[in-house]
Design a protein around this motif. Structure first.
Motif, PDB file in Angstrom:
ATOM      1  N   ILE A 204      43.518  37.777  30.480  1.00  0.00           N
ATOM      2  CA  ILE A 204      43.910  36.754  29.510  1.00  0.00           C
ATOM      3  C   ILE A 204      45.392  36.430  29.635  1.00  0.00           C
ATOM      4  O   ILE A 204      45.802  35.258  29.549  1.00  0.00           O
ATOM      5  CB  ILE A 204      43.564  37.202  28.080  1.00  0.00           C
ATOM      6  CG1 ILE A 204      42.041  37.296  27.921  1.00  0.00           C
ATOM      7  CG2 ILE A 204      44.157  36.250  27.042  1.00  0.00           C
ATOM      8  CD1 ILE A 204      41.291  36.009  28.214  1.00  0.00           C
ATOM      9  N   ALA A 205      46.225  37.445  29.863  1.00  0.00           N
ATOM     10  CA  ALA A 205      47.657  37.191  30.047  1.00  0.00           C
ATOM     11  C   ALA A 205      47.895  36.324  31.269  1.00  0.00           C
ATOM     12  O   ALA A 205      48.690  35.370  31.230  1.00  0.00           O
ATOM     13  CB  ALA A 205      48.398  38.522  30.170  1.00  0.00           C
ATOM     14  N   GLN A 206      47.207  36.636  32.381  1.00  0.00           N
ATOM     15  CA  GLN A 206      47.337  35.818  33.584  1.00  0.00           C
ATOM     16  C   GLN A 206      46.869  34.387  33.326  1.00  0.00           C
ATOM     17  O   GLN A 206      47.526  33.418  33.727  1.00  0.00           O
ATOM     18  CB  GLN A 206      46.528  36.419  34.731  1.00  0.00           C
ATOM     19  CG  GLN A 206      47.116  37.642  35.370  1.00  0.00           C
ATOM     20  CD  GLN A 206      46.330  38.056  36.617  1.00  0.00           C
ATOM     21  OE1 GLN A 206      45.599  37.262  37.198  1.00  0.00           O
ATOM     22  NE2 GLN A 206      46.486  39.299  37.032  1.00  0.00           N
ATOM     23  N   ALA A 207      45.722  34.243  32.679  1.00  0.00           N
ATOM     24  CA  ALA A 207      45.147  32.917  32.445  1.00  0.00           C
ATOM     25  C   ALA A 207      46.070  32.058  31.593  1.00  0.00           C
ATOM     26  O   ALA A 207      46.279  30.865  31.880  1.00  0.00           O
ATOM     27  CB  ALA A 207      43.785  33.060  31.766  1.00  0.00           C
ATOM     28  N   THR A 208      46.630  32.643  30.555  1.00  0.00           N
ATOM     29  CA  THR A 208      47.522  31.895  29.669  1.00  0.00           C
ATOM     30  C   THR A 208      48.765  31.435  30.410  1.00  0.00           C
ATOM     31  O   THR A 208      49.174  30.270  30.309  1.00  0.00           O
ATOM     32  CB  THR A 208      47.911  32.769  28.462  1.00  0.00           C
ATOM     33  OG1 THR A 208      46.724  33.152  27.751  1.00  0.00           O
ATOM     34  CG2 THR A 208      48.842  32.020  27.531  1.00  0.00           C
TER      35      THR A 208
END
Length: 352
Positions: A204-208
């Motif tokens: 999720i951190a990467q995607a954001t």
């Protein structure tokens, strides 16, 4: 040469190939290929300093990378990237990075399967996070492997995406990884909105970050969540699961699909992309199909198994979806099933 000697030579060549990929993986994870590309040429100690890594490890890696063809001699004691080394950069066109990451993931999963076979234990998806260097590269590996074919071949062949775009509708990606699927859709369909859900905070951190970097922060959002306990902010026009449905299948697929249908608007759709497990075992001997057999073994470690397109479509129809259309790609190895909800959900409830 005897048959045994011939087999031994062939297996030794395969082992050599795996070793080459392991050396490549070390360089990928430590950003050594990217750093050397930026420097142009450098001695190993200078490369270590620029990459922020230990000089002793980098010195030994440079020897291994030179021996396996990733590096070439430059003037003095310096190294520069070979063509293969340049192709290993994650940002290189048609990067070889996913091959190296997949090789290391395969080695890890093979070791886990070997160790778990006596007891029959199936520890679940957490095995993907057991190697600290692997999880951060899982999303980039999938993106490099599948985003190009999704963008150029699959998405143009699935009309539901254009329909959702015209409605400025909401597409939800369950098991979104680093968000590559929604970013592809956002580039192609300028009005579509997206929400990605994944169980790993790292993803999720990467995607954001990637969505914001590409200018999609206002249209795409991402959240840590469990597909089994999905609570959307609004009913979805489309729910996508990319190589993820088999992760929930053995937990009670009828209940899961019933809940999934309830999160989709009347007349909306679930779009499921899965490796297509063949109906006949003989297909596994065809070129390119053996990897599915190995993946199915490693999926067993995670409590899963691969699915055939026909059984996926049948499960959606049994769960009250109005129709389920199958699209096959990559000579049948990849299947996309588009399952439509009835335009009147009361009808779905009566059918279920």
């Amino acid at each position: 040469m005897t048959m045994t000697a011939d087999l031994k030579a062939r297996f030794q060549a395969q082992a050599q190939g795996a070793m080459v990929l392991y050396v490549g993986y070390i360089g990928v994870v430590n950003r050594l290929f990217e750093t050397l590309a930026r420097l142009g040429a450098a001695e190993s100690d200078a490369l270590a300093a620029a990459a922020g890594k230990d000089a002793g490890y980098v010195r030994r890696w440079c020897d291994a990378a030179y021996a396996t063809g990733y590096l070439e001699d430059a003037e003095g004691a310096r190294f520069r990237l070979s063509a293969i080394g340049a192709a290993m950069r994650p940002d290189a066109p048609e990067t070889l990075m996913p091959v190296a990451v997949q090789a290391m993931l395969s080695a890890h999963m093979a070791e886990r399967a070997a160790g778990l076979m006596p007891s029959g234990a199936r520890p679940g998806e957490q095995v993907l996070a057991e190697c600290e260097t692997l999880l951060p590269w899982f999303g980039p590996m999938l993106e490099a492997s599948y985003a190009p074919v999704f963008e150029t071949t699959i998405s143009p062949a699935i009309p539901i995406f254009s329909e959702i775009d015209r409605q400025a509708g909401l597409a939800v990606d369950l098991g979104c990884g680093n968000g590559w699927y929604l970013r592809v859709l956002a580039r192609r369909y300028p009005h579509l909105r997206g929400l990605g859900v994944d169980g790993f905070a790292e993803n999720i951190a990467q995607a954001t970050t990637l969505a914001e970097t590409e200018g999609f922060g206002a249209r795409l959002s991402f959240a840590v969540g469990d597909a089994h306990h999905l609570a959307l902010p609004e009913p979805a026009d489309l729910i996508a699961m990319n190589r993820a449905l088999h992760h929930v299948w053995e937990g009670g697929i009828a209940r899961f699909l019933d809940r999934l249908r309830g999160q989709i608007k009347p007349g909306g759709a679930a779009v499921i992309w899965e490796p297509n497990w063949p109906a006949e075992r003989a297909a596994l001997r065809k070129p390119g199909w053996a990897r599915l057999a190995f993946q199915n073994l490693t999926e067993h470690v995670q409590g899963n198994h691969l699915l055939g397109a026909e059984e996926i479509a049948a499960a959606f129809l049994a769960a009250g979806f109005a129709e389920a259309t199958t699209h096959l790609f990559a000579e049948g190895k990849e299947a996309v099933i588009v399952a439509r909800t009835p335009k009147d959900h009361r009808t779905a409830g009566q059918r279920a």
